[in-house]
Design a protein around this motif. Structure first.
Motif, PDB file in Angstrom:
ATOM      1  N   LEU A 180       0.828  -1.208   0.000  1.00 36.07           N
ATOM      2  CA  LEU A 180       0.000   0.000   0.000  1.00 36.07           C
ATOM      3  C   LEU A 180       0.862   1.259   0.000  1.00 36.07           C
ATOM      4  N   GLN A 181       1.949   1.218   0.758  1.00 36.65           N
ATOM      5  CA  GLN A 181       2.815   2.398   0.804  1.00 36.65           C
ATOM      6  C   GLN A 181       3.466   2.643  -0.550  1.00 36.65           C
ATOM      7  N   ARG A 182       3.877   1.569  -1.222  1.00 40.53           N
ATOM      8  CA  ARG A 182       4.468   1.729  -2.558  1.00 40.53           C
ATOM      9  C   ARG A 182       3.449   2.298  -3.530  1.00 40.53           C
ATOM     10  N   MET A 183       2.211   1.821  -3.449  1.00 39.51           N
ATOM     11  CA  MET A 183       1.170   2.269  -4.377  1.00 39.51           C
ATOM     12  C   MET A 183       0.780   3.719  -4.132  1.00 39.51           C
ATOM     13  N   SER A 184       0.675   4.101  -2.863  1.00 37.15           N
ATOM     14  CA  SER A 184       0.226   5.465  -2.541  1.00 37.15           C
ATOM     15  C   SER A 184       1.362   6.472  -2.530  1.00 37.15           C
ATOM     16  N   ALA A 185       2.603   5.979  -2.293  1.00 39.00           N
ATOM     17  CA  ALA A 185       3.795   6.847  -2.215  1.00 39.00           C
ATOM     18  C   ALA A 185       3.639   7.940  -1.161  1.00 39.00           C
ATOM     19  N   VAL A 186       2.863   7.666  -0.118  1.00 36.92           N
ATOM     20  CA  VAL A 186       2.671   8.624   0.969  1.00 36.92           C
ATOM     21  C   VAL A 186       3.778   8.420   2.010  1.00 36.92           C
ATOM     22  N   THR A 187       4.348   9.519   2.458  1.00 39.46           N
ATOM     23  CA  THR A 187       5.355   9.457   3.518  1.00 39.46           C
ATOM     24  C   THR A 187       4.777   8.695   4.706  1.00 39.46           C
TER      25      THR A 187
END
Length: 381
Positions: A180-187
């Protein structure tokens, strides 16, 4: 998106207890940063400072370049996922996910669209009408993440979000959160005491102890190049072995003498700090000890098997060493019960080579797998 910076940040509570000592840490936009360390190391305090839930008593916290020391939590546009999930039991999954948007008076059609998209991403579409009591632990954690994700915040803060799950679910959720973090690229700033989570999820990992940042690096470099005894002992599972040693010379080449055993240093011996007579602590990871048919030669250690843990594909062998002095990991330096137990050498070997209690084993040690630390300061040489 968010860039977060700690500049000499300190936290001292009433009564004088200091939780953070001059923390300097830059978290870049889109990064998955993991704060890891034992209980009481200051990692959760740092996370709560980012959220605005903890006052700062010294230094400066910046979010996207803006000083955030006195910025109200609601003005930071940061979403937090807690260990306890913090779901509303009387609301459905859909209503829990939508809650943050509703309190911000977002239009109904936009809320419904975002909830559907977020539920699909988290594989919760079939559960939108259920209440939390009818969900598994992993599903509840995904709902808590969905409530944070649906807001499209500048940053995610996660405080031990997997600690309430069993081992199988933790492994599954680690992969899901990283995806999910890779997909959203959110800090994302993720706090854990579990070094396995830190090593498998973080772009970079900040290892903390007693309110001080010990080392900030990629997971691989933390494992290969720990800067001190604490990092070496905290990173790696099973924990690293530590033995007392003295630098010496043999046939004109530097070696390290571990009591009755002599290990070659190879290229390590070329470092300026490696001088004959220097007292050192030698770190050898269990997986770096390779069974050998040689006995008593340079580069080998012999020990008697005390007991064996069968882990399936591998065996974790605990050994009693005669002729060398082992020391406890610095991670357990305050655990009095453990300190009273004699430390044993640990080796990970293939389960295809059975070992029984009482067997005398000899291990070859690759010079490239040796970690050398100063005996007084505990810093890597």
């Amino acid at each position: 998106m968010a860039q977060i910076s700690f500049e000499d940040v300190c936290k001292t509570y009433e009564g004088g207890h200091s939780a953070l000592h001059g923390l300097n840490l830059d978290i870049v936009d889109g990064e998955f940063m993991v704060l890891v360390g034992p209980s009481g190391c200051g990692k959760s305090t740092a996370l709560r400072m980012i959220a605005g839930l903890e006052d700062i008593t010294g230094g400066t916290l910046r979010i996207n370049g803006q000083v955030a020391n006195d910025l109200a939590p609601r003005d930071r546009d940061i979403a937090m996922v807690f260990q306890s999930y913090a779901l509303y039991p009387h609301l459905t999954v859909a209503d829990n996910i939508a809650f943050g948007l509703r309190v911000r008076n977002v239009k109904r059609e936009i809320i419904e669209k975002k909830v559907r998209e977020t539920a699909a991403l988290l594989e919760l579409t079939d559960y939108l009408d259920r209440k939390p009591a009818r969900l598994s632990g992993g599903q509840r954690q995904r709902v808590a993440m969905g409530r944070a994700l649906v807001r499209s915040p500048h940053a995610f803060l996660m405080d031990e979000p997997l600690s309430n799950l069993d081992a199988r679910l933790r492994g599954q959720m680690r992969a899901e959160i990283a995806k999910l973090q890779r997909m959203s690229a959110v800090t994302t700033v993720y706090v854990t005491h579990d070094q396995v989570e830190a090593m498998t999820m973080g772009h970079r990992v900040a290892v903390m102890n007693k309110g001080t940042l010990q080392q900030l690096d990629t997971p691989r470099r933390l494992y290969d190049r720990p800067v001190n005894l604490f990092v070496a002992s905290f990173i790696g599972s099973p924990p690293i072995n530590f033995l007392e040693g003295t630098i010496a010379a043999k046939d004109g080449k530097p070696v390290v003498q571990l009591g009755a055993f002599t290990l070659s240093l190879g290229a390590i011996g070329e470092r300026a700090e490696i001088v004959p007579g220097r007292k050192v602590i030698v770190g050898i990871r269990p997986e770096a000890l390779k069974r050998s048919g040689d006995t008593g030669g340079v580069g080998t250690i012999s020990a008697r098997t005390a007991f064996v843990e069968d882990l399936g594909a591998t065996l974790l062998v605990h050994l009693d060493v005669q002729g060398a002095t082992m020391i406890h990991s610095t991670v357990i330096e305050e655990e009095k019960d453990l300190m009273s137990v004699r430390p044993r050498l640990r080796s990970m070997i293939d389960s295809g080579h059975p070992v029984t209690t009482g067997d005398m084993l000899t291990f070859a040690v690759d010079p490239l797998a040796i970690h050398i630390f100063d005996a007084e300061r505990g810093m890597a040489l």
